[in-house]
Each structure stands twice: as C-alpha cells, then as structure tokens.
Design an enzyme around this catalytic site. Structure first.
Site, PDB file in Angstrom:
ATOM      1  N   THR A  48       1.564  -3.236  -6.035  1.00  0.00           N
ATOM      2  CA  THR A  48       2.589  -4.162  -5.551  1.00  0.00           C
ATOM      3  C   THR A  48       2.563  -5.441  -6.374  1.00  0.00           C
ATOM      4  O   THR A  48       3.604  -5.946  -6.805  1.00  0.00           O
ATOM      5  CB  THR A  48       2.335  -4.470  -4.064  1.00  0.00           C
ATOM      6  OG1 THR A  48       2.413  -3.234  -3.333  1.00  0.00           O
ATOM      7  CG2 THR A  48       3.349  -5.451  -3.512  1.00  0.00           C
ATOM      8  N   TYR A 111      11.749   5.087   0.764  1.00  0.00           N
ATOM      9  CA  TYR A 111      13.147   4.754   1.069  1.00  0.00           C
ATOM     10  C   TYR A 111      13.530   5.171   2.489  1.00  0.00           C
ATOM     11  O   TYR A 111      14.035   4.362   3.265  1.00  0.00           O
ATOM     12  CB  TYR A 111      14.107   5.390   0.063  1.00  0.00           C
ATOM     13  CG  TYR A 111      15.550   5.014   0.361  1.00  0.00           C
ATOM     14  CD1 TYR A 111      15.981   3.701   0.240  1.00  0.00           C
ATOM     15  CD2 TYR A 111      16.470   5.974   0.793  1.00  0.00           C
ATOM     16  CE1 TYR A 111      17.280   3.336   0.542  1.00  0.00           C
ATOM     17  CE2 TYR A 111      17.785   5.610   1.091  1.00  0.00           C
ATOM     18  CZ  TYR A 111      18.191   4.294   0.968  1.00  0.00           C
ATOM     19  OH  TYR A 111      19.474   3.938   1.271  1.00  0.00           O
ATOM     20  N   TYR A 141      -2.096   4.861  -0.246  1.00  0.00           N
ATOM     21  CA  TYR A 141      -1.802   3.416  -0.210  1.00  0.00           C
ATOM     22  C   TYR A 141      -1.091   3.090   1.108  1.00  0.00           C
ATOM     23  O   TYR A 141       0.097   3.357   1.263  1.00  0.00           O
ATOM     24  CB  TYR A 141      -0.924   3.066  -1.414  1.00  0.00           C
ATOM     25  CG  TYR A 141      -0.716   1.591  -1.713  1.00  0.00           C
ATOM     26  CD1 TYR A 141      -1.237   0.584  -0.910  1.00  0.00           C
ATOM     27  CD2 TYR A 141       0.009   1.210  -2.841  1.00  0.00           C
ATOM     28  CE1 TYR A 141      -1.031  -0.751  -1.210  1.00  0.00           C
ATOM     29  CE2 TYR A 141       0.218  -0.127  -3.148  1.00  0.00           C
ATOM     30  CZ  TYR A 141      -0.300  -1.102  -2.329  1.00  0.00           C
ATOM     31  OH  TYR A 141      -0.071  -2.425  -2.631  1.00  0.00           O
ATOM     32  N   LYS A 171      -6.358   2.722  -0.065  1.00  0.00           N
ATOM     33  CA  LYS A 171      -6.307   1.266  -0.068  1.00  0.00           C
ATOM     34  C   LYS A 171      -5.565   0.865   1.196  1.00  0.00           C
ATOM     35  O   LYS A 171      -4.434   1.330   1.426  1.00  0.00           O
ATOM     36  CB  LYS A 171      -5.546   0.738  -1.292  1.00  0.00           C
ATOM     37  CG  LYS A 171      -5.405  -0.783  -1.231  1.00  0.00           C
ATOM     38  CD  LYS A 171      -4.499  -1.380  -2.296  1.00  0.00           C
ATOM     39  CE  LYS A 171      -4.455  -2.901  -2.091  1.00  0.00           C
ATOM     40  NZ  LYS A 171      -3.428  -3.553  -2.904  1.00  0.00           N
TER      41      LYS A 171
END
Lengths: 300, 300
Positions: A48, A111, A141, A171
């Site tokens: 990110t 999405y 993630y 993560k």
C-alpha cells in the site's frame, strides 16, 4: 509448515519514486531498496505504501527485475502480487517465484465488496494452482480498512488445509491485536507480521514473525532492533520509543509524508512525487515534520 | 458540449465468458455483443457486470480488438477503462480512442479510500492529458457502493471546466435519483446515464441520455423501448413493467444470475463460469429464476 524464515524480521514496503512524467524511476528505487536492506531490513515492494496498486503489472515486473539485476537478496523480498484480476495476480506471483522471492504478499481481489468466503478461497486457490510452483510462499494481506475485503480466520484455516507449506503467513494491517494473536494461536507455524510498529512487542510475544510497516521506510532499523531484542528486559522501553515516533506520523497523509521525509533525507526532491489519487505532502509543513522527527532522535 | 450522441440510449455492460481454464472466450463474447447490438443497444464492455476489474489490461485490449475485428460499430461502445493504476487507465483509454469508441467509462482509482478532490481531479486530468487525443470522450463512473470513491458534483464541475467536450457525461450507479437530477440540472449537455432501469423514466424526464444497466444483458430491448418512448402517454406503464422485472432480479447475486440466465437462453452452459471472487449461481435455483422470468414475459 515449511516456510523459510528468511523473511522474519522487519520488511519495508519500499516507496516507489516517479520521474517528472510520473513514470517509475528504477534507479532511484534501487538506491532506496539497497539503503533499506543495508539496515538489515527485508523488502515488501508494491505494498500500500509503495503505491503498488497505482502501478501496472508491467511496471511491477520491471521493478522486480531491477531488484534482481541489482544483486539484492531476493529471498528477503515479499512483493505485493494480489490484484483484482486473477490473471494479473498469477503473472506477478509466478514472476516473483522465478526470481527467487522469499514470498509474495497477496491482497484479496478488492473491487467486489462482500465476496463470499467460497469466492475468496477460490481467488487464492486458483492463483496458487496456476502459479503451480512448490517454491511459492503466500502471505495473506489483511487490511480491511483499505481493501474492504477482510481475510477471516476461517478462510485462513481452509487455505492452510488446502495448501500447507504454500500458504505461509499474513500481514495484518487491521490494527487489531486480538486478530493477530488469534492467527498466531490458531495456526502454529503461520508467520504473522504486524502491520504497525505499535504492536511489535505484542505480536512477538504472541509468537509473531515480525513487522511490515510503512514507517520502516524511515525508521526501520529501530523496529528491527526491537524485533530482535523483544525478550530483553528493556524491550518495553524500546516499544514506548517507537510509539513516540509513531505519534509524530499519525494523522498525516502517510505515503506523501514518508516521501517528503525521504526527499529531505536524501536531498532528492524527486521523491516528493506521488501518483494520483494521492497528492504531495504540503511543502510548507515539511520543516515542522522534520523538526519533530529530529526532536525524537529520528533522522538525527 | 460537443459529445456525440452516438451513445444515447441503452448500453449493455456485456457479460464476459470464460473457458474451462477461466481464460477469456473471445468468440462467445463477440456472439453476445452482436446479439445485444442487433437489439439496438450500445455496449459498455468491462463494466462491473462484465467483471471488467477481474480482467487484465491485455485481456481487455484483446477483447476490444476482437469487437473491432468483428466489424461491430465502435462508435456505439463505451468500454470501462478506469483502473487503480494511472498507466493502465491511459493505455486502455488510448486504445479505445484509436479503435473509434464513442466514449470510455472511467471509474476513479478505487484502492485508496477517502482520496482528496484534488487527488481525484489529478487522476482524471493526468489520464486525459496522457491520452492526449481530442476524440476522447470521458464518462465518469459514479458507483460509491462498489468503488467506495464517489464522484461529486464539485469534481464534475472542475473537470468540465478543465476539459470541456472531453468530459462528456456520467453513469450514476448510486441509485440516488436526486444525484442524477442534480447532474442533469447543473451541467447542461452533460450526458447522464442511469445505472438502473428503475430510473429510466425519471432520468429521461430530467434530461438524461439513457441507461446502462446490468440487466440489459437479458432485457435490454424493453429498456431501450422505454428510453425511446418516454414522452408517450403510456410510458409510466412500461416503467412499471420494468420494475416488475427488476424485482425478480433483486437480491440475487446479479452477475452470476445473469450468466446463468444467459447459459439457459443460449443453451451454452459455459456462460455460467465466473472469475473469483464471484461464485457461480446455484444450479438448483436456475429453474425457479427462469420460471419467474418467463412468468413476466421475459425470455418468452
């Protein structure tokens, strides 16, 4: 669980520099990557903080190739490879494996909102099957605030059962320690990385593998120090110091702020550039930020 | 405002068929595209319903080329070209212009949440500048429930001022008629497409350009009929009939359901396939859905 431990520690979601036309600046990227690795950090490119989703697949492949060509240790890398399109996730993940990356960090397809657990399982499973390489190590993630698509414990359980050894860890950027602790407790050997330095001590005590945090781009050495010394008597003091650092960064537009600090630290104003929809950190606020960081001994 | 009117009417966000390995099935895609255009509809390929974000840029370019090679009228097409990555949006939009597409439908970059208006303006502006072609017609895709990134009236105002003639209209999938009406009222000549057939009559009365709806894949002719006859005395009756149709589809996993209906209608079971994170419509519920549709005269 056979995941290698080459990724344990602190990984920096390395910032991505852009040229005047907003194209990727590979040479500058490699310089920062090398600086971070020289501090003992691993890298999580295309996270990110790296503006990974603002890069095309070709741009990401170009950067991965540049990291390998620079002779950096690919076993210490966990590039972000989870895209909205299955075909993109497969292509990036397969390339990462080919280059010898220690793992890949996979966002769920983000999405469609409220996907079913079956659908999310299929998204990861189809990607793993298509990569079809026993060397693949997938780190899930979990970042519900950004992706809007959480990775639940029950999904992890299904994936671990279907792909033991391949599904290697996560993560957790939720900020919710109870979730990190639950992952550590429920799935022995599953490598849990806190998504914030605020929770390094807690996650290490719970059996975690380390930390992947935006702020590692400017203060990773201190994070790594705590990860290595978490069992020492004065670990709590180091955690408190990291929280002081974090409080300086909190509330800022983080990616732009980290780029501004990197511009000042390196003397390379080019670092300030971001791709839209992000906007540059206000130049008039840079001096105050630098002073505050210096005040707590960061950037000496 | 110089946007052409070749796109006015009803556009179908045409479904994307997949092979057994989930690769894109170009031949089947072209057959559906032709069927829909033969009904007088335009096409909005790579929309939400098309699983557009589940396709790679290369896959979308391949499908655009296939549409052109099939001799279909590209002026009646508004492919979805708005991606998270600026470089992807530019590449797709430029290709659409080269092929003579009447317009492009642009989602905002949707990974980063709560972007600033300046950042969103820059995202669209940089894309438009890089395409750098006076033939480009941008339709802004407002779908806050899915993208989580709304396109506000004030953003539209800035874009229209900066790129008159290029920024041509919007698809509003918010379901909020007040917003569609405000767009029609504030921006004369700006072409507003309702994202649902439920609001065709309302949006046409407000000065809108038509409708782009998922359900046009199976019931587009009736929608087009209403768009053409909205000023006739019995228009309200047609609107009510469309609402009856819509109530049959409501609450279903829409994309999978439309693919199931298409599989039944064409006799091609391959249509049932979706890419994850979507999941197939339950086969055991197909018969009931088909009966309900036949009961209201759809699929005769």
């Amino acid at each position: 669980m056979t995941a290698s431990s080459s990724l344990d520690g602190v990984l920096a979601p390395v910032l991505t520099p852009f040229g005047p036309d907003l194209s990727v600046d590979e040479a500058r990227f490699i310089r920062l990557a090398r600086t971070l690795m020289d501090q003992g950090l691993g890298l999580a490119p295309f996270g990110t903080t790296s503006e990974g989703n603002s890069l095309s697949v070709d741009e990401k492949i170009g950067l991965m190739d540049a990291l390998a060509a620079a002779g950096l240790d690919m076993a210490r890398m966990m590039p972000g490879t989870g895209c909205c399109a299955l075909s993109d996730s497969v292509r990036l993940s397969a390339h990462a494996v080919t280059l010898g990356c220690g793992g890949v960090l996979m966002l769920p397809p983000f999405y469609y909102k409220n996907p079913s657990e079956d659908g999310l399982f299929a998204a990861f499973a189809e990607t793993i099957e298509r990569v079809g390489d026993a060397r693949l190590r997938v780190f899930l993630y979990h970042f519900p605030q950004q992706s809007q698509v959480p990775i639940t414990l029950s999904l992890i359980e299904r994936l671990l059962k279907a792909y033991p050894g391949i599904v290697a860890g996560a993560k957790d950027s939720s900020g919710d320690f109870a979730n990190m602790e639950a992952m550590c407790t429920h799935f022995p050997g599953f490598k849990v990385f806190a998504g914030t330095e605020r929770l390094i001590l807690s996650v290490m005590r719970a059996g975690g593998a380390g930390c992947i945090s935006a702020n590692a781009n400017i203060h990773g050495a201190a994070m790594l120090d705590l990860v290595r010394r978490w069992q020492e008597p004065d670990a709590a003091k180091h955690q408190t110091a990291l929280e002081g650092f974090r409080s300086v960064m909190e509330g800022l537009p983080l990616i732009a702020a980290l780029k501004a600090v990197t511009a000042r630290r390196t003397g390379e104003p080019e670092w300030r550039r971001v791709r839209p929809p992000l906007v540059q950190f206000p130049v008039e606020r840079e001096e105050e930020l630098m002073e505050r960081l210096k005040g707590i001994g960061v950037l000496g």
